[in-house]
Every structure is written in C-alpha cells, then in structure tokens.
Write an enzyme that holds these catalytic residues in place. Structure first.
Site, PDB file in Angstrom:
ATOM      1  N   LYS A 192       0.828  -1.209   0.000  1.00  0.00           N
ATOM      2  CA  LYS A 192       0.000   0.000   0.000  1.00  0.00           C
ATOM      3  C   LYS A 192       0.866   1.265   0.000  1.00  0.00           C
ATOM      4  O   LYS A 192       0.642   2.171  -0.789  1.00  0.00           O
ATOM      5  CB  LYS A 192      -0.923   0.028   1.237  1.00  0.00           C
ATOM      6  CG  LYS A 192      -1.862  -1.156   1.331  1.00  0.00           C
ATOM      7  CD  LYS A 192      -2.812  -1.019   2.511  1.00  0.00           C
ATOM      8  CE  LYS A 192      -2.157  -1.006   3.872  1.00  0.00           C
ATOM      9  NZ  LYS A 192      -1.677  -2.308   4.353  1.00  0.00           N
ATOM     10  N   ARG A 267      -9.434   0.457   9.258  1.00  0.00           N
ATOM     11  CA  ARG A 267      -9.034  -0.907   9.587  1.00  0.00           C
ATOM     12  C   ARG A 267     -10.092  -1.616  10.410  1.00  0.00           C
ATOM     13  O   ARG A 267      -9.893  -2.772  10.786  1.00  0.00           O
ATOM     14  CB  ARG A 267      -7.733  -0.878  10.369  1.00  0.00           C
ATOM     15  CG  ARG A 267      -6.487  -1.177   9.535  1.00  0.00           C
ATOM     16  CD  ARG A 267      -5.297  -1.001  10.458  1.00  0.00           C
ATOM     17  NE  ARG A 267      -4.118  -1.713  10.072  1.00  0.00           N
ATOM     18  CZ  ARG A 267      -3.043  -1.127   9.562  1.00  0.00           C
ATOM     19  NH1 ARG A 267      -3.054   0.152   9.273  1.00  0.00           N
ATOM     20  NH2 ARG A 267      -1.955  -1.835   9.326  1.00  0.00           N
ATOM     21  N   ARG A 306      11.527  -6.359   4.643  1.00  0.00           N
ATOM     22  CA  ARG A 306      11.399  -4.933   4.946  1.00  0.00           C
ATOM     23  C   ARG A 306      11.935  -4.636   6.345  1.00  0.00           C
ATOM     24  O   ARG A 306      12.589  -3.624   6.570  1.00  0.00           O
ATOM     25  CB  ARG A 306       9.922  -4.525   4.844  1.00  0.00           C
ATOM     26  CG  ARG A 306       9.689  -3.045   5.037  1.00  0.00           C
ATOM     27  CD  ARG A 306       8.274  -2.660   4.678  1.00  0.00           C
ATOM     28  NE  ARG A 306       7.335  -2.968   5.757  1.00  0.00           N
ATOM     29  CZ  ARG A 306       6.007  -2.746   5.684  1.00  0.00           C
ATOM     30  NH1 ARG A 306       5.477  -2.239   4.587  1.00  0.00           N
ATOM     31  NH2 ARG A 306       5.218  -3.042   6.696  1.00  0.00           N
ATOM     32  N   ARG A 312      11.781  -1.411  11.395  1.00  0.00           N
ATOM     33  CA  ARG A 312      10.489  -1.504  12.086  1.00  0.00           C
ATOM     34  C   ARG A 312      10.440  -2.789  12.885  1.00  0.00           C
ATOM     35  O   ARG A 312      10.503  -3.878  12.321  1.00  0.00           O
ATOM     36  CB  ARG A 312       9.345  -1.484  11.059  1.00  0.00           C
ATOM     37  CG  ARG A 312       8.866  -0.104  10.736  1.00  0.00           C
ATOM     38  CD  ARG A 312       7.755  -0.161   9.722  1.00  0.00           C
ATOM     39  NE  ARG A 312       6.541  -0.803  10.226  1.00  0.00           N
ATOM     40  CZ  ARG A 312       5.393  -0.798   9.566  1.00  0.00           C
ATOM     41  NH1 ARG A 312       5.301  -0.197   8.392  1.00  0.00           N
ATOM     42  NH2 ARG A 312       4.330  -1.391  10.071  1.00  0.00           N
ATOM     43  N   ARG A 324      -0.576  -9.412  13.562  1.00  0.00           N
ATOM     44  CA  ARG A 324      -1.165  -8.366  12.720  1.00  0.00           C
ATOM     45  C   ARG A 324      -2.121  -8.986  11.698  1.00  0.00           C
ATOM     46  O   ARG A 324      -3.163  -8.405  11.389  1.00  0.00           O
ATOM     47  CB  ARG A 324      -0.069  -7.560  12.025  1.00  0.00           C
ATOM     48  CG  ARG A 324       0.587  -6.556  12.977  1.00  0.00           C
ATOM     49  CD  ARG A 324       1.993  -6.214  12.582  1.00  0.00           C
ATOM     50  NE  ARG A 324       2.062  -5.395  11.376  1.00  0.00           N
ATOM     51  CZ  ARG A 324       3.175  -5.227  10.672  1.00  0.00           C
ATOM     52  NH1 ARG A 324       4.286  -5.856  11.018  1.00  0.00           N
ATOM     53  NH2 ARG A 324       3.183  -4.452   9.614  1.00  0.00           N
TER      54      ARG A 324
HETATM   55  P1  AMP Z   1       0.969   0.118   9.099  1.00  0.00           P
HETATM   56  O1  AMP Z   1       2.144   0.963   8.860  1.00  0.00           O
HETATM   57  O2  AMP Z   1      -0.247   0.584   8.326  1.00  0.00           O
HETATM   58  O3  AMP Z   1       1.244  -1.340   8.880  1.00  0.00           O
HETATM   59  O4  AMP Z   1       0.559   0.302  10.637  1.00  0.00           O
HETATM   60  C1  AMP Z   1       1.417  -0.075  11.680  1.00  0.00           C
HETATM   61  C2  AMP Z   1       0.668  -0.201  12.993  1.00  0.00           C
HETATM   62  O5  AMP Z   1       0.058   1.058  13.320  1.00  0.00           O
HETATM   63  C3  AMP Z   1      -0.493  -1.183  12.966  1.00  0.00           C
HETATM   64  O6  AMP Z   1      -0.093  -2.498  13.202  1.00  0.00           O
HETATM   65  C4  AMP Z   1      -1.369  -0.640  14.090  1.00  0.00           C
HETATM   66  O7  AMP Z   1      -0.865  -0.965  15.354  1.00  0.00           O
HETATM   67  C5  AMP Z   1      -1.214   0.847  13.931  1.00  0.00           C
HETATM   68  N1  AMP Z   1      -2.258   1.388  13.006  1.00  0.00           N
HETATM   69  C6  AMP Z   1      -2.089   1.929  11.782  1.00  0.00           C
HETATM   70  N2  AMP Z   1      -3.256   2.284  11.229  1.00  0.00           N
HETATM   71  C7  AMP Z   1      -4.204   1.943  12.116  1.00  0.00           C
HETATM   72  C8  AMP Z   1      -5.619   2.012  12.127  1.00  0.00           C
HETATM   73  N3  AMP Z   1      -6.303   2.518  11.085  1.00  0.00           N
HETATM   74  N4  AMP Z   1      -6.272   1.572  13.228  1.00  0.00           N
HETATM   75  C9  AMP Z   1      -5.620   1.082  14.290  1.00  0.00           C
HETATM   76  N5  AMP Z   1      -4.295   0.946  14.324  1.00  0.00           N
HETATM   77  C10 AMP Z   1      -3.574   1.362  13.268  1.00  0.00           C
END
Ligand code: AMP
Length: 374
Positions: A192, A267, A306, A312, A324
C-alpha cells in the site's frame, strides 16, 4: 475543499490577507480624500462584504450607498450587464468612490462609468477588491486595487457561484480536476505504502498513512506516540477513537488537497463508518476502495525483508506479523464487505513488479476520474 452546487472549490485567499489589503486600500483612499466627505458606492450583490469591511477600515467622514448590477450567470460573465438598482440621489457635485468586489472583463466597470457619466460628480474613482489583469480590457483606469489575482473563477467574501458561497469569510478558487478520495486496502506488506507514493505523485493526491503518522509521533515522543507505541509493539490495532481523531486532524490539515489516498485506514468497521461521516461533513466522499491482494506466504516474506532495512520492530518478529494478520482477519477484513455493499470495492492483483501493480491501480483510478468528469 468545499462543494457548492456541483463544483469543488479550494482555499485561495485567507480572511487575514483580505483584511490586510483592505486596510491598505482604505488608507490610500483616505489620503486622497483628506478634505472631503466621499460617497462610497458598493456594487451589489458581490461587494456587500467588501463595502462593509472597507467602511470599517476607513478612518474619516464618509457616506455610503449602493447600486445593483449583474453580469454573471454561473461561472462566466454573460457580457450583458443589467441595472437592478440605479444611481442614488444626491451624488451631484460630490466625489464618488465605487467599491467593486471583482474587476473582471470590464463590462461592469463600463456600465458604472456610463451610469455616472450622466451625473455631474466631482471626482469619480474605482476601487476593486480583487482585480484580474489578464481578463480586464483596460478601458478605464482602476484607481485602487486590493489584491491582484489570475483569471480564475473565485467564490467567497461576497462572491457567489449561482448564489452560493457569498457568506464565506475567505476566497476559494475553482478546482478544475474533480476530487477523488481513495482507500488503499490490503494486509500488512501488500504494498500500500509503496503504491501510494507513486499514485500520490501521478494524481496529485494527499497520502495519509495512519501507520506513518503513528511512527512519526512515536519518533517525536508525543503523547499520541506514547499511547500508540504500546499497541503497535504488540502488533495490535490502536483504539478506534484515537485513530479516528488523528485521521480527522490529518484531513483538516490539508484543505487544499485535490483528494486523499487513505492508506492503513479504515481498519475496522467503526473506522469505515467514521470516515464516511467525516467525508459527509465536508461534502466529500470515498469514491473507491482498492484492495491489493497477495497471499500470506508472500506477505510474510516481504515483511521480514522490509524489517531488515526499515528497522520496524513490528516487521522483524514473525509472531508480531502473525498477530497483525489475525487482527486483520478479525477486524479489518469486514471493512471489505462494508465497501462491497456500497459498490465501491475494486480488487487488484498485488503480485508482480511495482510498475505492473501501479498500472493495474491506475487503470481503476482512471475510470473513476472519467466517471467524475463525465
Ligand atoms: P501500518 O504501517 O499501516 O502497517 O501500521 C502499523 C501499525 O500502526 C499497525 O499495526 C497498528 O498498530 C497501527 N495502526 C495503523 N493504522 C491503524 C488504524 N487505522 N487503526 C488502528 N491501528 C492502526
């Protein structure tokens, strides 16, 4: 971005800039009419706000009156100027300063000059709040100019688009391209973020990744960051309320955006509903949700790769990754159904080279623009 009737407009000139220009103009006029009591004549309807603010800024004795003219229908001047309210009585022998909201083609100016040429006034001056030199025919001199602008359709601060928008305290310009708001959907590692980076350039969209905003806050040690960290470290979702408020702030920080790519949001179903409410409140909408599809084995491999470069921590531990995915299956997957019910869901194969996938996504987005432009 705001919507008036069928068109979108984006912020152009702030209320502060307008007031500053008016203060300057009022001083200039005052200096020219030191020993006189000029009659300011506002041109209705557009100049009612300008006239009001100008008079408040004018530090001297003066009178005020109005004429009413109209040459606009919709987005462009019709060229025919109608007189709806004629020259007030008692201007004979007096100095007149016309307060006009926008100096455009010059049709209205010409009509005003004609109207007043039949009366013996002492001095006749024209003050234009907004002036479009590229459009103006230059037939008569504009004595005072507030702000010079390019030849673009504007609304707000007394100016309308088919009567809407006059009450806005700042000025907006028309947004030529339709606004498109997208949700980029997919499991962690689906690509994404990578794709959003290409798409935001290609379509001039604002990319909001909730994950990135959280990481930024964690890095800067903000309260929000401290709160989010505990969840992110475990591979859990941050609570809806926190995420929704944060997203609203991000959208509101970008009033000039031509559209948004939401990445990592919504989400949960509650987030999807909150997003629709937010869009509704801004007369915007989500046009499509594009889901990037890839199987878990490919995704886990990508995430571990990654994790080695990005640092990360949630990408480095297979247990966290699995968690996740579980969060995704349980809470996020239902969001697809939410958009499917609305006929907004597009599935795109997320396996292949980056450019191949960008092309697949672009094909979907191009059809959205075509539909909006039709
Ligand atoms: P991402 O970079 O999108 O993979 O997000 C990393 C982490 O941020 C996720 O595993 C969640 O803990 C938190 N996070 C990101 N977006 C959301 C969301 N829309 N709702 C809840 N937690 C989020």
């Amino acid at each position: 971005m705001i919507k008036l009737h069928d068109k979108y407009f984006k912020p152009f000139i702030s209320a502060g800039e307008i007031q500053e220009a008016i203060a300057k103009m009022a001083k200039q006029v005052r200096a020219d009419f030191k020993d006189e009591v000029p009659i300011f004549i506002g041109v209705l309807n557009g100049a009612f706000m300008f006239a009001s603010d100008f008079l408040k800024a004018y530090d001297g004795p003066c009178e005020v009156s109005f004429v009413k003219l109209s040459s606009y229908r919709g987005l462009s001047s019709t060229g025919i100027v109608e007189t709806l309210l004629d020259v007030p009585e008692g201007v004979e022998g007096r100095s007149v300063v016309i307060l006009e909201d926008v100096i455009d083609t010059g049709n209205t100016v010409k009509e005003l000059v004609l109207m007043f040429s039949e009366i013996n006034v002492k001095r006749f001056r024209i003050a234009g709040m907004f002036y479009k030199p590229e459009a103006y025919n230059g037939e008569y001199r504009i004595d005072y100019v507030g702000i010079t602008i390019p030849d673009r359709f504007i609304v707000g601060y007394g100016l309308d688009y088919n009567e809407l928008g006059r009450n806005l305290p700042e000025v907006y310009q028309i947004n030529d391209k339709p606004m498109i708001n997208l949700v980029l959907f997919g499991k962690p590692g689906a690509g994404k973020g990578t794709q959003a980076n290409f798409l935001k350039e290609k379509y001039d969209l604002k990319h909001i990744s909730t994950g990135d905003v959280f990481r930024y806050n964690i890095k800067n040690g903000t309260e929000l960051g401290k709160l989010a960290k505990s969840y992110i470290d475990k591979g859990e979702l941050v609570p809806d309320e926190v995420t929704i408020n944060m997203l609203r702030d991000e959208v509101e920080k970008n009033p000039e955006a031509n559209g948004f790519i939401f990445d990592g949001f919504p989400r949960t179903r509650a987030q999807a509903e909150a997003l629709d409410e937010l869009m509704d409140s801004k007369t915007m909408k989500i046009h499509a949700t594009i889901a990037l599809e890839a199987n878990d084995e490919v995704l886990i491999e990508r995430l571990l790769e990654r994790g080695k470069v990005s640092g990360r921590t949630d990408d480095q531990d297979e247990n966290k990754i699995r968690n996740r995915f579980e969060e995704y299956n349980e809470k996020t997957a239902p969001v697809l159904e939410y958009y499917n019910e609305q006929d907004k869901l597009h599935n795109v194969n997320g396996i292949g080279s980056i450019t191949e996938i960008t092309d697949r996504l672009s094909a979907v987005i191009d059809t959205l623009y075509k539909k909006e432009e039709a």
